[in-house]
Design a protein around this motif. Structure first.
Motif, PDB file in Angstrom:
ATOM      1  N   GLN A  25       0.849  -1.190   0.062  1.00 34.78           N
ATOM      2  CA  GLN A  25       0.132  -0.010  -0.046  1.00 34.78           C
ATOM      3  C   GLN A  25       0.932   1.252   0.096  1.00 34.78           C
ATOM      4  N   TYR A  26       1.701   1.185   0.673  1.00 37.50           N
ATOM      5  CA  TYR A  26       2.801   2.428   0.830  1.00 37.50           C
ATOM      6  C   TYR A  26       4.124   2.059   0.110  1.00 37.50           C
ATOM      7  N   ASP A  27       3.881   1.063  -0.578  1.00 34.43           N
ATOM      8  CA  ASP A  27       5.551   0.836  -1.511  1.00 34.43           C
ATOM      9  C   ASP A  27       5.699   1.810  -2.604  1.00 34.43           C
ATOM     10  N   CYS A  28       4.799   2.830  -2.752  1.00 29.59           N
ATOM     11  CA  CYS A  28       4.728   3.698  -4.137  1.00 29.59           C
ATOM     12  C   CYS A  28       6.008   4.614  -3.537  1.00 29.59           C
ATOM     13  N   TYR A  29       6.168   4.496  -2.193  1.00 29.31           N
ATOM     14  CA  TYR A  29       7.101   5.607  -1.596  1.00 29.31           C
ATOM     15  C   TYR A  29       8.731   4.774  -1.445  1.00 29.31           C
ATOM     16  N   ASP A  30       8.731   3.571  -1.982  1.00 28.68           N
ATOM     17  CA  ASP A  30       9.990   3.033  -1.911  1.00 28.68           C
ATOM     18  C   ASP A  30      10.787   3.716  -2.692  1.00 28.68           C
ATOM     19  N   GLY A  80       8.133  17.791   2.169  1.00 28.88           N
ATOM     20  CA  GLY A  80       7.622  16.541   2.206  1.00 28.88           C
ATOM     21  C   GLY A  80       8.742  15.629   2.856  1.00 28.88           C
ATOM     22  N   GLY A  81       8.613  14.397   2.893  1.00 31.05           N
ATOM     23  CA  GLY A  81       9.464  13.604   3.472  1.00 31.05           C
ATOM     24  C   GLY A  81       8.969  12.094   3.724  1.00 31.05           C
ATOM     25  N   GLY A  82       9.751  11.551   4.575  1.00 32.23           N
ATOM     26  CA  GLY A  82       9.298  10.018   5.029  1.00 32.23           C
ATOM     27  C   GLY A  82      10.179   9.779   6.326  1.00 32.23           C
ATOM     28  N   LEU A  83       9.479   8.775   6.955  1.00 37.02           N
ATOM     29  CA  LEU A  83       9.971   8.317   8.144  1.00 37.02           C
ATOM     30  C   LEU A  83      10.659   6.824   7.609  1.00 37.02           C
ATOM     31  N   ARG A  84      11.880   6.494   8.119  1.00 31.95           N
ATOM     32  CA  ARG A  84      12.281   5.152   8.020  1.00 31.95           C
ATOM     33  C   ARG A  84      11.127   4.086   8.033  1.00 31.95           C
ATOM     34  N   THR A  88       7.268   3.477  10.679  1.00 32.97           N
ATOM     35  CA  THR A  88       5.881   4.145  10.310  1.00 32.97           C
ATOM     36  C   THR A  88       4.916   3.573  11.325  1.00 32.97           C
ATOM     37  N   GLY A  89       3.620   4.170  11.366  1.00 32.54           N
ATOM     38  CA  GLY A  89       2.585   3.597  11.895  1.00 32.54           C
ATOM     39  C   GLY A  89       2.441   3.281  13.470  1.00 32.54           C
ATOM     40  N   ARG A  90       3.524   4.208  13.979  1.00 37.12           N
ATOM     41  CA  ARG A  90       3.542   4.173  15.454  1.00 37.12           C
ATOM     42  C   ARG A  90       3.234   5.376  16.317  1.00 37.12           C
ATOM     43  N   GLY A  91       2.599   6.436  15.463  1.00 36.21           N
ATOM     44  CA  GLY A  91       2.600   7.593  16.310  1.00 36.21           C
ATOM     45  C   GLY A  91       3.609   8.602  16.138  1.00 36.21           C
ATOM     46  N   LEU A  92       4.652   8.364  15.288  1.00 36.54           N
ATOM     47  CA  LEU A  92       6.012   9.064  15.623  1.00 36.54           C
ATOM     48  C   LEU A  92       5.866  10.383  14.308  1.00 36.54           C
ATOM     49  N   GLY A  93       4.882  10.044  13.486  1.00 32.53           N
ATOM     50  CA  GLY A  93       5.054  10.922  12.151  1.00 32.53           C
ATOM     51  C   GLY A  93       4.737  12.391  12.647  1.00 32.53           C
ATOM     52  N   LYS A  94       3.979  12.682  13.584  1.00 34.47           N
ATOM     53  CA  LYS A  94       3.511  14.198  14.079  1.00 34.47           C
ATOM     54  C   LYS A  94       4.823  14.956  14.510  1.00 34.47           C
ATOM     55  N   THR A 116       2.021  17.944  -0.629  1.00 35.69           N
ATOM     56  CA  THR A 116       1.193  17.459  -1.351  1.00 35.69           C
ATOM     57  C   THR A 116       1.111  15.759  -1.153  1.00 35.69           C
ATOM     58  N   VAL A 117       0.014  15.225  -0.980  1.00 34.28           N
ATOM     59  CA  VAL A 117      -0.066  13.785  -0.337  1.00 34.28           C
ATOM     60  C   VAL A 117      -1.184  13.204  -1.276  1.00 34.28           C
ATOM     61  N   ALA A 118      -0.767  11.873  -1.587  1.00 31.90           N
ATOM     62  CA  ALA A 118      -1.542  10.897  -2.279  1.00 31.90           C
ATOM     63  C   ALA A 118      -2.910  10.770  -1.655  1.00 31.90           C
ATOM     64  N   PHE A 120      -5.010   8.392  -1.301  1.00 34.93           N
ATOM     65  CA  PHE A 120      -5.274   7.063  -0.760  1.00 34.93           C
ATOM     66  C   PHE A 120      -4.651   7.226   0.763  1.00 34.93           C
ATOM     67  N   ASN A 121      -3.648   7.980   0.867  1.00 34.27           N
ATOM     68  CA  ASN A 121      -2.617   8.107   2.231  1.00 34.27           C
ATOM     69  C   ASN A 121      -3.374   8.884   3.212  1.00 34.27           C
ATOM     70  N   ILE A 122      -4.409   8.129   3.924  1.00 33.00           N
ATOM     71  CA  ILE A 122      -5.254   8.789   4.860  1.00 33.00           C
ATOM     72  C   ILE A 122      -4.273   9.124   6.146  1.00 33.00           C
ATOM     73  N   ARG A 123      -3.462   8.115   6.340  1.00 29.68           N
ATOM     74  CA  ARG A 123      -2.405   8.410   7.408  1.00 29.68           C
ATOM     75  C   ARG A 123      -1.515   9.366   7.352  1.00 29.68           C
ATOM     76  N   ALA A 124      -1.082   9.877   6.175  1.00 29.47           N
ATOM     77  CA  ALA A 124      -0.292  10.988   6.251  1.00 29.47           C
ATOM     78  C   ALA A 124      -1.239  12.199   6.161  1.00 29.47           C
ATOM     79  N   GLN A 125      -2.489  12.228   5.581  1.00 24.01           N
ATOM     80  CA  GLN A 125      -3.439  13.131   5.645  1.00 24.01           C
ATOM     81  C   GLN A 125      -3.844  13.599   6.953  1.00 24.01           C
ATOM     82  N   ARG A 126      -3.682  12.566   7.876  1.00 24.43           N
ATOM     83  CA  ARG A 126      -4.167  12.852   9.434  1.00 24.43           C
ATOM     84  C   ARG A 126      -3.191  13.601  10.004  1.00 24.43           C
ATOM     85  N   VAL A 127      -1.769  13.065   9.899  1.00 18.50           N
ATOM     86  CA  VAL A 127      -0.683  13.690  10.638  1.00 18.50           C
ATOM     87  C   VAL A 127      -0.652  15.137  10.112  1.00 18.50           C
ATOM     88  N   VAL A 128      -0.712  15.594   8.900  1.00 15.65           N
ATOM     89  CA  VAL A 128      -0.478  16.949   8.693  1.00 15.65           C
ATOM     90  C   VAL A 128      -1.652  17.744   9.165  1.00 15.65           C
TER      91      VAL A 128
HETATM   92  C1  COA Z   1       3.279   9.866   6.679  1.00 13.32           C
HETATM   93  C2  COA Z   1       3.922   9.523   7.971  1.00 13.32           C
HETATM   94  C3  COA Z   1       4.752  10.825   8.349  1.00 13.32           C
HETATM   95  C4  COA Z   1       2.701   9.240   9.201  1.00 13.32           C
HETATM   96  O1  COA Z   1       3.366   9.164  10.237  1.00 13.32           O
HETATM   97  P1  COA Z   1       3.098   7.866  11.263  1.00 13.32           P
HETATM   98  O2  COA Z   1       3.899   8.036  12.265  1.00 13.32           O
HETATM   99  O3  COA Z   1       3.290   6.631  10.301  1.00 13.32           O
HETATM  100  O4  COA Z   1       1.394   8.043  11.307  1.00 13.32           O
HETATM  101  P2  COA Z   1       0.690   7.359  12.713  1.00 13.32           P
HETATM  102  O5  COA Z   1       1.080   6.238  13.030  1.00 13.32           O
HETATM  103  O6  COA Z   1       0.589   8.714  13.794  1.00 13.32           O
HETATM  104  O7  COA Z   1      -0.885   7.549  12.269  1.00 13.32           O
HETATM  105  C5  COA Z   1      -1.667   8.669  11.798  1.00 13.32           C
HETATM  106  C6  COA Z   1      -3.116   8.527  12.025  1.00 13.32           C
HETATM  107  O8  COA Z   1      -3.484   7.882  10.986  1.00 13.32           O
HETATM  108  C7  COA Z   1      -4.262   6.796  11.285  1.00 13.32           C
HETATM  109  N1  COA Z   1      -4.270   5.588  10.321  1.00 13.32           N
HETATM  110  C8  COA Z   1      -3.030   4.875  10.198  1.00 13.32           C
HETATM  111  N2  COA Z   1      -3.345   4.147   9.064  1.00 13.32           N
HETATM  112  C9  COA Z   1      -4.623   4.431   8.732  1.00 13.32           C
HETATM  113  C10 COA Z   1      -5.361   3.716   7.496  1.00 13.32           C
HETATM  114  N3  COA Z   1      -4.841   3.045   6.808  1.00 13.32           N
HETATM  115  N4  COA Z   1      -6.624   4.496   7.401  1.00 13.32           N
HETATM  116  C11 COA Z   1      -7.024   5.636   8.137  1.00 13.32           C
HETATM  117  N5  COA Z   1      -6.318   5.976   9.105  1.00 13.32           N
HETATM  118  C12 COA Z   1      -4.961   5.503   9.518  1.00 13.32           C
HETATM  119  C13 COA Z   1      -3.738   6.478  12.714  1.00 13.32           C
HETATM  120  O9  COA Z   1      -4.477   5.751  13.643  1.00 13.32           O
HETATM  121  C14 COA Z   1      -3.431   7.693  13.371  1.00 13.32           C
HETATM  122  O10 COA Z   1      -4.534   8.271  13.689  1.00 13.32           O
HETATM  123  P3  COA Z   1      -4.706   9.493  14.907  1.00 13.32           P
HETATM  124  O11 COA Z   1      -4.684  10.676  14.000  1.00 13.32           O
HETATM  125  O12 COA Z   1      -6.222   9.342  15.299  1.00 13.32           O
HETATM  126  O13 COA Z   1      -3.809   9.459  15.884  1.00 13.32           O
HETATM  127  C15 COA Z   1       4.737   8.102   7.945  1.00 13.32           C
HETATM  128  O14 COA Z   1       3.975   7.069   7.919  1.00 13.32           O
HETATM  129  C16 COA Z   1       5.655   8.258   6.737  1.00 13.32           C
HETATM  130  O15 COA Z   1       6.641   8.932   6.753  1.00 13.32           O
HETATM  131  N6  COA Z   1       5.476   7.399   5.805  1.00 13.32           N
HETATM  132  C17 COA Z   1       6.410   7.270   4.608  1.00 13.32           C
HETATM  133  C18 COA Z   1       5.739   6.887   3.494  1.00 13.32           C
HETATM  134  C19 COA Z   1       4.597   7.915   3.277  1.00 13.32           C
HETATM  135  O16 COA Z   1       3.290   7.968   3.610  1.00 13.32           O
HETATM  136  N7  COA Z   1       4.762   9.012   2.882  1.00 13.32           N
HETATM  137  C20 COA Z   1       3.860  10.257   2.653  1.00 13.32           C
HETATM  138  C21 COA Z   1       4.789  11.517   2.193  1.00 13.32           C
HETATM  139  S1  COA Z   1       3.224  13.009   2.250  1.00 13.32           S
END
Ligand code: COA
Length: 156
Positions: A25-30, A80-84, A88-94, A116-118, A120-128
């Motif tokens: 799912q996130y492998d487009c960021y490889d 932009g950028g990325g975590l190792r 990811t997925g551990r709440g460290l992104g914020k 600019t976020v994909a 589909f990438n709700i995780r990144a959108q929630r953080v920003v």
């Molecule tokens: C994008 C990134 C910074 C996010 O940081 P993270 O620490 O992995 O994100 P978190 O674990 O804190 O998750 C953020 C939120 O999304 C939620 N979430 C996780 N996966 C989800 C999914 N598939 N659908 C919906 N919500 C999701 C989490 O529950 C969390 O919710 P909260 O706001 O209520 O706490 C990090 O994953 C990253 O650098 N990824 C690299 C690849 C990438 O996605 N790049 C995007 C560049 S814009």
């Protein structure tokens, strides 16, 4: 995480980044197979995010934070950028992104930041969005047609 900070990109950090593979799912960021020299070249705007000297991610400032097909102007600084991958997925992104924004604000003094976020990438959108970014518009990338959303954050 301990003391997270931004430091200059080094050849060693760049060589590490180009081995990163994200889970499905996130492998487009490889970044596997990309040119380490590109990340290490300061003209491309990449900096390293470290925790007690260990590389935990990277941030980029400037045009390389843009996606082809989006409409961009000079009213905001792209970032932009990325975590190792294993962090990811551990709440460290914020904290990671906040550290980048603090660095970017001090160094570039932009009136606004833009990401600019994909779509589909709700995780990144929630953080920003949790860091004050507001969605402006969506578009399809000219490269692969994938949908992206552009978000901005005005700076005080
Ligand atoms: C994008 C990134 C910074 C996010 O940081 P993270 O620490 O992995 O994100 P978190 O674990 O804190 O998750 C953020 C939120 O999304 C939620 N979430 C996780 N996966 C989800 C999914 N598939 N659908 C919906 N919500 C999701 C989490 O529950 C969390 O919710 P909260 O706001 O209520 O706490 C990090 O994953 C990253 O650098 N990824 C690299 C690849 C990438 O996605 N790049 C995007 C560049 S814009």
């Amino acid at each position: 995480m301990g003391v997270v900070e931004i430091v200059n990109m080094t050849d060693e950090y760049a060589a590490d980044i180009v081995t990163w593979r994200y889970p499905a799912q996130y492998d487009c960021y490889d970044l596997v197979g990309t040119d380490a020299g590109f990340f290490a070249d300061p003209r491309n705007g990449y900096v390293a995010l470290v925790d007690k000297g260990e590389l935990i991610g990277y941030r980029v400032f400037g045009p390389d934070g843009r996606v082809p097909g989006g409409e961009y102007d000079e009213s905001a600084l792209d970032t932009g950028g990325g975590l190792r991958p294993e962090l990811t997925g551990r709440g460290l992104g914020k904290q990671a992104i906040a550290t980048g924004l603090e660095y970017g604000a001090a160094r570039f003094r932009p009136t606004a930041f833009r990401v600019t976020v994909a779509s589909f990438n709700i995780r990144a959108q929630r953080v920003v969005q949790g860091l004050g970014f507001v969605p402006n518009r969506t578009f399809n990338a000219t490269t692969d047609g994938r949908s992206f959303v552009i978000l901005t954050r005005q700076q005080p």
